[in-house]
Write a protein that holds these residues in place. Structure first.
Motif, mmCIF file in Angstrom:
data_model
loop_
_atom_site.group_PDB
_atom_site.id
_atom_site.type_symbol
_atom_site.label_atom_id
_atom_site.label_comp_id
_atom_site.label_asym_id
_atom_site.label_seq_id
_atom_site.Cartn_x
_atom_site.Cartn_y
_atom_site.Cartn_z
ATOM 1 N N HIS A 32 -1.050 28.386 -50.406
ATOM 2 C CA HIS A 32 -0.921 29.245 -51.585
ATOM 3 C C HIS A 32 -1.449 30.652 -51.300
ATOM 4 C CE1 HIS A 32 0.144 25.422 -53.289
ATOM 5 N NE2 HIS A 32 -1.065 24.946 -53.044
ATOM 6 N N GLU A 33 -2.274 31.192 -52.177
ATOM 7 C CA GLU A 33 -2.739 32.571 -52.006
ATOM 8 C C GLU A 33 -3.636 32.756 -50.782
ATOM 9 O OE1 GLU A 33 -3.139 31.053 -55.126
ATOM 10 O OE2 GLU A 33 -5.115 30.222 -54.716
ATOM 11 N N MET A 34 -4.121 31.695 -50.184
ATOM 12 C CA MET A 34 -4.974 31.841 -49.000
ATOM 13 C C MET A 34 -4.193 31.857 -47.689
ATOM 14 S SD MET A 34 -7.880 32.675 -49.922
ATOM 15 C CE MET A 34 -8.617 32.707 -48.306
ATOM 16 N N GLU A 35 -2.887 31.658 -47.732
ATOM 17 C CA GLU A 35 -2.078 31.793 -46.522
ATOM 18 C C GLU A 35 -1.934 33.282 -46.223
ATOM 19 O OE1 GLU A 35 1.081 28.322 -46.076
ATOM 20 O OE2 GLU A 35 1.224 29.282 -48.045
ATOM 21 N N GLN A 36 -2.444 33.711 -45.087
ATOM 22 C CA GLN A 36 -2.462 35.133 -44.766
ATOM 23 C C GLN A 36 -1.612 35.506 -43.552
ATOM 24 O OE1 GLN A 36 -3.737 37.380 -46.891
ATOM 25 N NE2 GLN A 36 -4.110 35.585 -48.165
ATOM 26 N N LEU A 37 -0.760 34.605 -43.108
ATOM 27 C CA LEU A 37 0.169 34.914 -42.016
ATOM 28 C C LEU A 37 1.587 34.668 -42.506
ATOM 29 C CD1 LEU A 37 -1.609 33.154 -39.006
ATOM 30 C CD2 LEU A 37 -1.782 35.554 -39.700
ATOM 31 N N GLU A 58 3.713 43.342 -53.097
ATOM 32 C CA GLU A 58 3.062 43.677 -54.375
ATOM 33 C C GLU A 58 2.593 42.427 -55.106
ATOM 34 O OE1 GLU A 58 5.369 46.387 -56.719
ATOM 35 O OE2 GLU A 58 5.605 47.772 -55.037
ATOM 36 N N ASP A 59 3.005 41.247 -54.646
ATOM 37 C CA ASP A 59 2.617 39.987 -55.282
ATOM 38 C C ASP A 59 1.331 39.396 -54.716
ATOM 39 O OD1 ASP A 59 4.901 40.068 -56.906
ATOM 40 O OD2 ASP A 59 6.112 39.044 -55.388
ATOM 41 N N GLU A 60 0.678 40.088 -53.779
ATOM 42 C CA GLU A 60 -0.574 39.578 -53.217
ATOM 43 C C GLU A 60 -1.591 39.386 -54.343
ATOM 44 O OE1 GLU A 60 -0.664 38.779 -50.033
ATOM 45 O OE2 GLU A 60 1.181 39.790 -49.479
ATOM 46 N N PHE A 61 -2.368 38.324 -54.266
ATOM 47 C CA PHE A 61 -3.296 38.000 -55.350
ATOM 48 C C PHE A 61 -4.331 39.088 -55.594
ATOM 49 C CE2 PHE A 61 -5.737 36.421 -51.751
ATOM 50 C CZ PHE A 61 -7.048 36.666 -52.103
ATOM 51 N N TRP A 62 -4.626 39.904 -54.612
ATOM 52 C CA TRP A 62 -5.679 40.913 -54.729
ATOM 53 C C TRP A 62 -5.191 42.241 -55.304
ATOM 54 C CZ3 TRP A 62 -3.847 44.752 -51.726
ATOM 55 C CH2 TRP A 62 -3.060 44.410 -50.632
ATOM 56 N N CYS A 63 -3.871 42.430 -55.358
ATOM 57 C CA CYS A 63 -3.337 43.736 -55.778
ATOM 58 C C CYS A 63 -3.782 44.164 -57.181
ATOM 59 C CB CYS A 63 -1.810 43.742 -55.723
ATOM 60 S SG CYS A 63 -1.153 43.922 -54.056
ATOM 61 N N PRO A 71 -3.715 49.694 -54.977
ATOM 62 C CA PRO A 71 -3.970 48.430 -54.275
ATOM 63 C C PRO A 71 -4.201 48.627 -52.777
ATOM 64 C CG PRO A 71 -1.648 48.632 -54.810
ATOM 65 C CD PRO A 71 -2.347 49.819 -55.437
ATOM 66 N N LEU A 72 -5.398 48.300 -52.349
ATOM 67 C CA LEU A 72 -5.774 48.352 -50.939
ATOM 68 C C LEU A 72 -6.144 46.951 -50.487
ATOM 69 C CD1 LEU A 72 -8.124 51.474 -51.056
ATOM 70 C CD2 LEU A 72 -5.748 51.396 -50.297
ATOM 71 N N MET A 73 -5.591 46.510 -49.373
ATOM 72 C CA MET A 73 -5.912 45.178 -48.865
ATOM 73 C C MET A 73 -7.397 45.129 -48.530
ATOM 74 S SD MET A 73 -4.164 43.087 -45.748
ATOM 75 C CE MET A 73 -4.304 41.306 -45.648
ATOM 76 N N PRO A 74 -8.128 44.193 -49.142
ATOM 77 C CA PRO A 74 -9.565 44.088 -48.842
ATOM 78 C C PRO A 74 -9.819 43.729 -47.379
ATOM 79 C CG PRO A 74 -8.990 42.849 -50.826
ATOM 80 C CD PRO A 74 -7.703 43.240 -50.167
ATOM 81 N N LEU A 114 -5.748 52.272 -43.863
ATOM 82 C CA LEU A 114 -5.428 51.574 -45.102
ATOM 83 C C LEU A 114 -4.269 50.609 -44.894
ATOM 84 C CD1 LEU A 114 -5.514 54.650 -47.500
ATOM 85 C CD2 LEU A 114 -7.375 53.057 -46.968
ATOM 86 N N VAL A 115 -4.306 49.505 -45.632
ATOM 87 C CA VAL A 115 -3.209 48.546 -45.654
ATOM 88 C C VAL A 115 -2.840 48.362 -47.117
ATOM 89 C CG1 VAL A 115 -2.427 46.229 -45.029
ATOM 90 C CG2 VAL A 115 -4.112 47.408 -43.580
ATOM 91 N N THR A 116 -1.565 48.631 -47.437
ATOM 92 C CA THR A 116 -1.105 48.607 -48.826
ATOM 93 C C THR A 116 0.199 47.826 -48.949
ATOM 94 O OG1 THR A 116 0.080 50.697 -48.520
ATOM 95 C CG2 THR A 116 -2.183 50.850 -49.333
ATOM 96 N N PRO A 117 0.580 47.443 -50.182
ATOM 97 C CA PRO A 117 1.851 46.740 -50.367
ATOM 98 C C PRO A 117 3.009 47.522 -49.753
ATOM 99 C CG PRO A 117 0.547 46.618 -52.361
ATOM 100 C CD PRO A 117 -0.171 47.571 -51.440
ATOM 101 N N GLY A 118 3.892 46.774 -49.099
ATOM 102 C CA GLY A 118 5.013 47.366 -48.381
ATOM 103 C C GLY A 118 4.767 47.458 -46.888
#
Length: 177
Positions: A32-37, A58-63, A71-74, A114-118
């Motif tokens: 689920h949301e913890m799959e990061q690959l 843009e659907d990442e749980f942290w956005c 939204p910045l990837m933590p 920075l890592v952002t949606p897209g």
């Protein structure tokens, strides 16, 4: 850490992965949301190096919460993604002799962009040391659009699944009394 990439980016093709999410799930327990690959792009067993893709949507749980309107990837999620890549490679090649590999620590971590949606986040690991049954140490990097955004070293440790199951069983038996 050197600014030189662990793996030549010209060897990586995001449109031709060597393993998809289903193949990753065979070796990594996160769901689920913890799959990061998203996919595995490259492996070199002689050099003990591996690369993966994480498509940032843009659907990442942290956005929604990190941060509203920006939204910045933590960093901690980037580290989780690198740990999952290291675990995948370690488990696929049975380097620790463990049923599961866990996060043992990080050293010399630097966030450089920075890592952002897209974005397509390219993750790379190079296994530096592996002691069967004890620990593995890997150098890692993250790259977006050819720019280094993350680097450091991580430690992977065997997770004793039976000990975790026993601890949960004890906790469940005492909470039910």
């Amino acid at each position: 850490m050197s600014s030189k990439f662990i793996i030549d980016l010209d060897l990586l093709d995001v449109n031709q992965p060597i393993a998809d999410i289903e193949a990753i799930r065979e070796l990594n327990p996160q769901r689920h949301e913890m799959e990061q690959l998203t996919a595995i792009l490259y492996e070199d067993t002689d050099k003990k190096a591996c690369a993966a893709l994480k498509k940032i949507t843009e659907d990442e749980f942290w956005c929604r919460g990190h941060m509203p309107g920006m939204p910045l990837m933590p960093g901690v999620i980037m580290l989780e993604a690198v740990a999952q890549l290291s675990s995948y490679f370690t488990q696929k090649h049975d380097l620790l002799g463990a049923d599961m590999v866990g996060f043992g620590g990080v050293d010399d971590v630097r966030f450089r962009g920075l890592v952002t949606p897209g974005d397509d986040l390219i993750l790379m690991v190079h296994l530096l040391k592996s002691r069967r049954g004890r620990m593995c140490i890997a150098a890692f990097q993250g790259v977006v659009n050819g720019n280094l955004v993350l680097e450091g070293r991580l430690r992977g440790i065997p997770i004793p699944i039976s000990a975790v199951e026993e601890q949960l069983a004890r906790r469940n038996s005492t909470s039910g009394s």
